[in-house]
Design an enzyme around this catalytic site. Structure first.
Site, short mmCIF file in Angstrom:
data_model
loop_
_atom_site.label_atom_id
_atom_site.label_comp_id
_atom_site.label_asym_id
_atom_site.label_seq_id
_atom_site.Cartn_x
_atom_site.Cartn_y
_atom_site.Cartn_z
N HIS A 1 -8.78 -7.91 7.65
CA HIS A 1 -7.57 -7.14 7.91
C HIS A 1 -7.73 -5.81 7.20
CE1 HIS A 1 -3.52 -6.44 9.00
NE2 HIS A 1 -3.08 -6.40 7.77
N ARG B 1 0.83 -1.21 0.00
CA ARG B 1 0.00 0.00 0.00
C ARG B 1 0.86 1.25 0.00
NH1 ARG B 1 -4.41 1.02 4.34
NH2 ARG B 1 -3.03 -0.15 5.69
#
Ligand code: APR
Length: 316
Positions: A179, A86
């Site tokens: 998550h 990310r």
């Protein structure tokens, strides 16, 4: 340990998380490690470096690096970390298309070269990637598991210990859900040497810790600016590898395929599982309050959106 030979752990993706998983697995003497990556030289260089740490750290297991999937043959466990991490401002779901394509390709090669292995998913969005993998691999659900809750629990444990000034080893907890921002930390299942945290900290402090845990990954992404967390994620994976290879049967929160537990099915979401030699040997059903159950279902709904994106993109 198998008679006459060591366990073999394949780390598919030799970036920050993959290489750190390799480092911890070697240091814990869990087995030999094969680091695979598409970048020429990267897994080879890191493997050489890791092996050369052996005499100093006191391990005799070795790492090898490769760009050839044939070298994962015979692996007991494949840890999948390949993909994009990310970047600031990116949600895990933004990664679905890119990482879904990579995961589909990896699954073909696991099926071809290491079909006996248990597969641990780390690549985000991991609940969605684990689902894609299960469908592509056609494995029994116990053989595909995602690393999520162990990391989220570790973060919560570290925050609680810091707040109380006690050892992190004294803190136990359970974090369920997907998550991501929809994770479901469970203060009621958080104890310090057996004492519920609700008796030790005021509600607002607990709420602040829960919120920090929920945003724990994002906090690190914002600080690093060029990537995401990898030490605690890798440590959590290594612990799961250890549980599976040693058939420890410890109950850890992991992302697992549900078949009706918690009123959910055909989705991966973080739940307590008994982790042993076969992978997910049992899914433990906790007695949740209706608010916690609702939060878990919201989590599953977010994962289902990712699964729908996979379908829309033709990846499933
Ligand atoms: N096959 C194998 N490896 C690949 C492929 C592929 N098709 N595509 C990319 N990779 C490799 C990259 O070359 C890189 O070395 O995956 C590695 C990813 O490493 P990093 O960029 O360092 O990312 P990392 O921080 O390790 O995160 C990996 O784990 O926590 C999650 O969100 C995170 O999805 C991300 C994953």
């Amino acid at each position: 340990m198998p008679v006459g030979k060591r366990f073999k752990i394949a780390c598919i993706g030799a970036g920050n998380v993959g290489a750190t998983v390799a480092q911890y697995c070697l240091d814990m003497q869990l087995g030999d490690v094969v680091l695979f990556d598409i970048v020429d030289g990267l897994p080879q260089g890191k493997a050489l470096d890791l092996t050369q740490a052996g005499p100093v750290r006191g391990y005799s297991c070795v790492a090898t690096g490769t760009n050839d999937y044939r070298d994962i043959a015979g692996s007991n466990i494949c840890v999948v970390t390949a993909g994009l991490p990310r970047k600031p401002g990116m949600s895990r779901d933004d990664l679905v298309e890119k990482n879904g394509t990579i995961v589909a390709e990896i699954c073909e090669n696991i099926l071809r070269y290491a079909p006996e292995s248990v597969v641990i998913f780390v690549t985000n969005p991991l609940d969605v990637m684990a689902y894609l993998a299960l469908k592509k691999l056609g494995y029994p659900p116990r053989k595909v598991v995602g690393m999520a809750g162990t990391l989220d629990s570790a973060r919560l444990r570290s925050f609680v210990a810091g707040e109380l000034g006690v050892s992190m080893k004294n803190v136990d907890t359970m974090v369920l859900g997907s998550h991501g921002d929809e994770m479901v930390p469970l203060p009621a299942y958080t104890t310090v040497s057996g004492v519920p945290v609700t008796q030790l900290l005021p509600e607002d402090k607990i709420e602040a810790i829960v919120e920090r845990t929920r945003k724990g990954g994002g906090e690190i992404v914002a600080l690093l600016k060029t990537g995401s967390a990898y030490y605690a994620p890798a440590a959590s994976v290594a612990r799961m590898v250890q549980c599976i290879l040693n058939d420890e049967r410890q109950i850890l929160p992991c992302s697992a395929f549900l078949t009706g537990q918690y009123g959910l099915k055909d989705v991966f979401v973080g739940v307590p599982v008994r982790l042993g030699e076969g992978g997910v040997e049992e899914i433990i059903e906790l007695d949740l309050t209706s608010a916690q159950m609702e939060a878990l279902h919201n989590s599953a709904a977010a994962v289902r959106e990712g699964i729908q994106s996979l379908k829309n993109l033709g990846l499933l």
